[in-house]
Design a protein around this motif. Sequence first.
Motif, PDB file in Angstrom:
ATOM      1  N   ARG A  13      20.405 -60.882 -32.646  1.00 16.61           N
ATOM      2  CA  ARG A  13      20.846 -62.024 -31.927  1.00 16.61           C
ATOM      3  C   ARG A  13      21.487 -63.113 -33.712  1.00 16.61           C
ATOM      4  NH1 ARG A  13      18.935 -67.089 -31.266  1.00 16.61           N
ATOM      5  NH2 ARG A  13      17.121 -66.101 -30.851  1.00 16.61           N
ATOM      6  N   ASN A  14      20.210 -62.903 -34.351  1.00 20.95           N
ATOM      7  CA  ASN A  14      19.839 -64.098 -36.095  1.00 20.95           C
ATOM      8  C   ASN A  14      20.487 -62.588 -37.044  1.00 20.95           C
ATOM      9  OD1 ASN A  14      18.202 -65.438 -35.037  1.00 20.95           O
ATOM     10  ND2 ASN A  14      16.221 -64.510 -35.112  1.00 20.95           N
ATOM     11  N   GLN A  15      20.128 -61.738 -36.701  1.00 22.16           N
ATOM     12  CA  GLN A  15      21.817 -60.973 -37.840  1.00 22.16           C
ATOM     13  C   GLN A  15      23.055 -61.034 -37.061  1.00 22.16           C
ATOM     14  OE1 GLN A  15      20.494 -57.038 -36.855  1.00 22.16           O
ATOM     15  NE2 GLN A  15      18.416 -56.482 -38.083  1.00 22.16           N
ATOM     16  N   LEU A  16      23.547 -61.295 -36.218  1.00 21.75           N
ATOM     17  CA  LEU A  16      24.777 -61.539 -35.641  1.00 21.75           C
ATOM     18  C   LEU A  16      25.555 -62.960 -35.778  1.00 21.75           C
ATOM     19  CD1 LEU A  16      25.338 -58.836 -33.273  1.00 21.75           C
ATOM     20  CD2 LEU A  16      26.710 -58.940 -34.696  1.00 21.75           C
ATOM     21  N   SER A  19      23.392 -68.017 -31.831  1.00 23.25           N
ATOM     22  CA  SER A  19      22.308 -69.175 -30.639  1.00 23.25           C
ATOM     23  C   SER A  19      22.119 -68.292 -29.677  1.00 23.25           C
ATOM     24  CB  SER A  19      22.828 -70.448 -30.505  1.00 23.25           C
ATOM     25  OG  SER A  19      23.722 -70.114 -30.107  1.00 23.25           O
ATOM     26  N   MET A  20      21.006 -68.616 -28.730  1.00 23.66           N
ATOM     27  CA  MET A  20      21.223 -68.204 -27.376  1.00 23.66           C
ATOM     28  C   MET A  20      22.080 -68.738 -26.846  1.00 23.66           C
ATOM     29  SD  MET A  20      17.043 -68.348 -26.546  1.00 23.66           S
ATOM     30  CE  MET A  20      15.656 -67.867 -27.924  1.00 23.66           C
ATOM     31  N   ARG A  21      23.077 -70.166 -26.854  1.00 25.11           N
ATOM     32  CA  ARG A  21      23.542 -70.379 -25.907  1.00 25.11           C
ATOM     33  C   ARG A  21      24.523 -69.389 -25.820  1.00 25.11           C
ATOM     34  NH1 ARG A  21      23.641 -74.611 -23.446  1.00 25.11           N
ATOM     35  NH2 ARG A  21      21.272 -75.499 -24.369  1.00 25.11           N
ATOM     36  N   GLU A  22      25.153 -69.460 -27.366  1.00 17.63           N
ATOM     37  CA  GLU A  22      26.192 -68.482 -27.790  1.00 17.63           C
ATOM     38  C   GLU A  22      26.510 -66.580 -27.177  1.00 17.63           C
ATOM     39  OE1 GLU A  22      29.589 -67.030 -29.622  1.00 17.63           O
ATOM     40  OE2 GLU A  22      29.290 -68.460 -28.728  1.00 17.63           O
ATOM     41  N   LEU A  23      25.074 -66.211 -27.492  1.00  9.58           N
ATOM     42  CA  LEU A  23      24.609 -65.214 -26.575  1.00  9.58           C
ATOM     43  C   LEU A  23      24.978 -64.819 -24.962  1.00  9.58           C
ATOM     44  CD1 LEU A  23      24.234 -62.477 -26.864  1.00  9.58           C
ATOM     45  CD2 LEU A  23      21.691 -62.699 -26.860  1.00  9.58           C
ATOM     46  N   ALA A  24      24.531 -66.684 -24.553  1.00  8.57           N
ATOM     47  CA  ALA A  24      25.159 -66.579 -23.090  1.00  8.57           C
ATOM     48  C   ALA A  24      26.451 -66.123 -22.288  1.00  8.57           C
ATOM     49  CB  ALA A  24      24.191 -67.644 -22.950  1.00  8.57           C
ATOM     50  N   ARG A  25      26.742 -67.257 -23.249  1.00  8.66           N
ATOM     51  CA  ARG A  25      28.778 -67.191 -23.078  1.00  8.66           C
ATOM     52  C   ARG A  25      29.485 -66.046 -23.259  1.00  8.66           C
ATOM     53  NH1 ARG A  25      32.474 -68.248 -25.344  1.00  8.66           N
ATOM     54  NH2 ARG A  25      32.078 -67.579 -27.233  1.00  8.66           N
ATOM     55  N   THR A  27      27.266 -63.366 -22.985  1.00  6.45           N
ATOM     56  CA  THR A  27      27.457 -62.074 -21.780  1.00  6.45           C
ATOM     57  C   THR A  27      27.177 -62.865 -20.343  1.00  6.45           C
ATOM     58  OG1 THR A  27      24.971 -62.886 -22.165  1.00  6.45           O
ATOM     59  CG2 THR A  27      25.725 -61.250 -23.352  1.00  6.45           C
ATOM     60  N   ASN A  28      27.808 -64.092 -20.233  1.00  9.74           N
ATOM     61  CA  ASN A  28      27.331 -64.399 -18.919  1.00  9.74           C
ATOM     62  C   ASN A  28      25.548 -64.004 -17.971  1.00  9.74           C
ATOM     63  OD1 ASN A  28      28.777 -65.615 -17.115  1.00  9.74           O
ATOM     64  ND2 ASN A  28      29.066 -64.133 -15.846  1.00  9.74           N
ATOM     65  N   VAL A  29      25.076 -64.755 -19.048  1.00 10.82           N
ATOM     66  CA  VAL A  29      23.616 -64.654 -18.793  1.00 10.82           C
ATOM     67  C   VAL A  29      22.862 -65.589 -18.864  1.00 10.82           C
ATOM     68  CG1 VAL A  29      21.397 -63.588 -19.794  1.00 10.82           C
ATOM     69  CG2 VAL A  29      23.071 -61.784 -19.446  1.00 10.82           C
ATOM     70  N   ASP A  30      22.247 -66.291 -18.110  1.00 14.25           N
ATOM     71  CA  ASP A  30      21.294 -67.499 -18.080  1.00 14.25           C
ATOM     72  C   ASP A  30      20.786 -67.877 -19.726  1.00 14.25           C
ATOM     73  OD1 ASP A  30      20.954 -70.121 -16.900  1.00 14.25           O
ATOM     74  OD2 ASP A  30      19.190 -69.563 -17.550  1.00 14.25           O
ATOM     75  N   VAL A  31      21.249 -68.911 -19.794  1.00 20.49           N
ATOM     76  CA  VAL A  31      20.535 -69.183 -21.769  1.00 20.49           C
ATOM     77  C   VAL A  31      19.039 -69.079 -21.385  1.00 20.49           C
ATOM     78  CG1 VAL A  31      20.665 -71.702 -21.265  1.00 20.49           C
ATOM     79  CG2 VAL A  31      20.186 -70.248 -24.082  1.00 20.49           C
ATOM     80  N   ALA A  32      18.167 -69.543 -20.416  1.00 22.23           N
ATOM     81  CA  ALA A  32      16.953 -69.856 -20.399  1.00 22.23           C
ATOM     82  C   ALA A  32      15.865 -67.860 -19.799  1.00 22.23           C
ATOM     83  CB  ALA A  32      16.374 -70.416 -18.631  1.00 22.23           C
ATOM     84  N   TYR A  33      16.703 -67.610 -19.316  1.00 28.84           N
ATOM     85  CA  TYR A  33      16.891 -65.858 -19.454  1.00 28.84           C
ATOM     86  C   TYR A  33      16.477 -65.377 -20.560  1.00 28.84           C
ATOM     87  CZ  TYR A  33      16.228 -61.591 -16.563  1.00 28.84           C
ATOM     88  OH  TYR A  33      15.737 -60.512 -15.611  1.00 28.84           O
ATOM     89  N   ILE A  34      17.769 -65.764 -20.850  1.00 25.71           N
ATOM     90  CA  ILE A  34      17.601 -64.951 -22.440  1.00 25.71           C
ATOM     91  C   ILE A  34      16.167 -65.822 -23.515  1.00 25.71           C
ATOM     92  CG2 ILE A  34      18.943 -65.273 -24.966  1.00 25.71           C
ATOM     93  CD1 ILE A  34      21.615 -64.609 -23.535  1.00 25.71           C
ATOM     94  N   SER A  35      15.868 -66.674 -23.142  1.00 25.96           N
ATOM     95  CA  SER A  35      14.797 -67.103 -24.008  1.00 25.96           C
ATOM     96  C   SER A  35      13.525 -66.810 -23.462  1.00 25.96           C
ATOM     97  CB  SER A  35      14.816 -68.345 -23.439  1.00 25.96           C
ATOM     98  OG  SER A  35      13.928 -69.448 -24.410  1.00 25.96           O
ATOM     99  N   LYS A  36      13.758 -66.120 -21.652  1.00 23.36           N
ATOM    100  CA  LYS A  36      11.986 -65.749 -21.180  1.00 23.36           C
ATOM    101  C   LYS A  36      11.881 -64.068 -21.915  1.00 23.36           C
ATOM    102  CE  LYS A  36      11.616 -67.870 -17.087  1.00 23.36           C
ATOM    103  NZ  LYS A  36      11.509 -67.962 -15.530  1.00 23.36           N
ATOM    104  N   ILE A  37      13.387 -63.647 -22.284  1.00 17.13           N
ATOM    105  CA  ILE A  37      13.356 -62.281 -23.094  1.00 17.13           C
ATOM    106  C   ILE A  37      13.038 -62.252 -24.507  1.00 17.13           C
ATOM    107  CG2 ILE A  37      14.415 -59.785 -23.846  1.00 17.13           C
ATOM    108  CD1 ILE A  37      16.644 -60.329 -21.058  1.00 17.13           C
ATOM    109  N   GLU A  38      13.500 -62.790 -25.057  1.00 19.23           N
ATOM    110  CA  GLU A  38      13.025 -62.842 -26.620  1.00 19.23           C
ATOM    111  C   GLU A  38      11.622 -62.998 -26.552  1.00 19.23           C
ATOM    112  OE1 GLU A  38      15.492 -65.069 -28.954  1.00 19.23           O
ATOM    113  OE2 GLU A  38      17.010 -63.204 -28.363  1.00 19.23           O
TER     114      GLU A  38
END
Length: 229
Positions: A13-16, A19-25, A27-38
């Motif tokens: 994500r950082n290489q590209l 932000s977490m919010r952009e990745l969430a948008r 992938t249609n995955v909740d940003v809080a869930y992405i944060s938990k994954i990371e």
Amino acid sequence: MNNTFGDLVHTKRNQLGYSMRELARRTNVDVAYISKIEKGQALNPNFSVVMRISKELSINIETLQRVFELNEDITTVINGAIQKRVPEEEKETVQGIVGELVQITDNQEFDIKRLGEVLQKIYSLHKMKNTAKEMFYVITVEDKEWIHVLETPVVDSQLIDLYYQAFELSESHSMIVKGEIVTFPDYFNESQLRTIQSLKDMCTGIKEEDERYLTFIELKEYLEKMTIG
């Protein structure tokens, strides 16, 4: 070195520059869930989520297999997910489509021609699934309410006679309707709907001590000979 899926997602994500919010948008995955994954707090992330994030971050199948320490090939995992969700007669087609899509996304060069061929297969499957099939419905009524319904693409006197005998039904309490029933009565539930496959299952499960055993065996033999096109 990326030791976990969360580490890998964070690095990619950082290489590209996402932000977490952009990745969430994306992938249609909740940003809080992405944060938990990371953060490593989602130890067993949803398979669909993993695939969507991996596709967006260009994480290939081999890398996923390594970070999740899978002993079996990832294709086997995908096929396992298909097994749970896809009707038996469609599994081979769907598995082929999934396999080709995986190969297309793994290749560095995007093969637009091959994607077109896959889309044609998807269209053919969609057309097949949504082509109306003529059905007959044998509706059994008691006290003015539907007790159960047999759904069958084939109906003839022998099938009906065996069906009535096996379930001790009276012709006077049943009616046969040709064409799809759009709405079942409110009191009618899915467990009351019988299909050719469920009839076969019932016949297989009947015990020898049941007084209707021979009738069920005869019905089963007839069902197995039926040609349903």
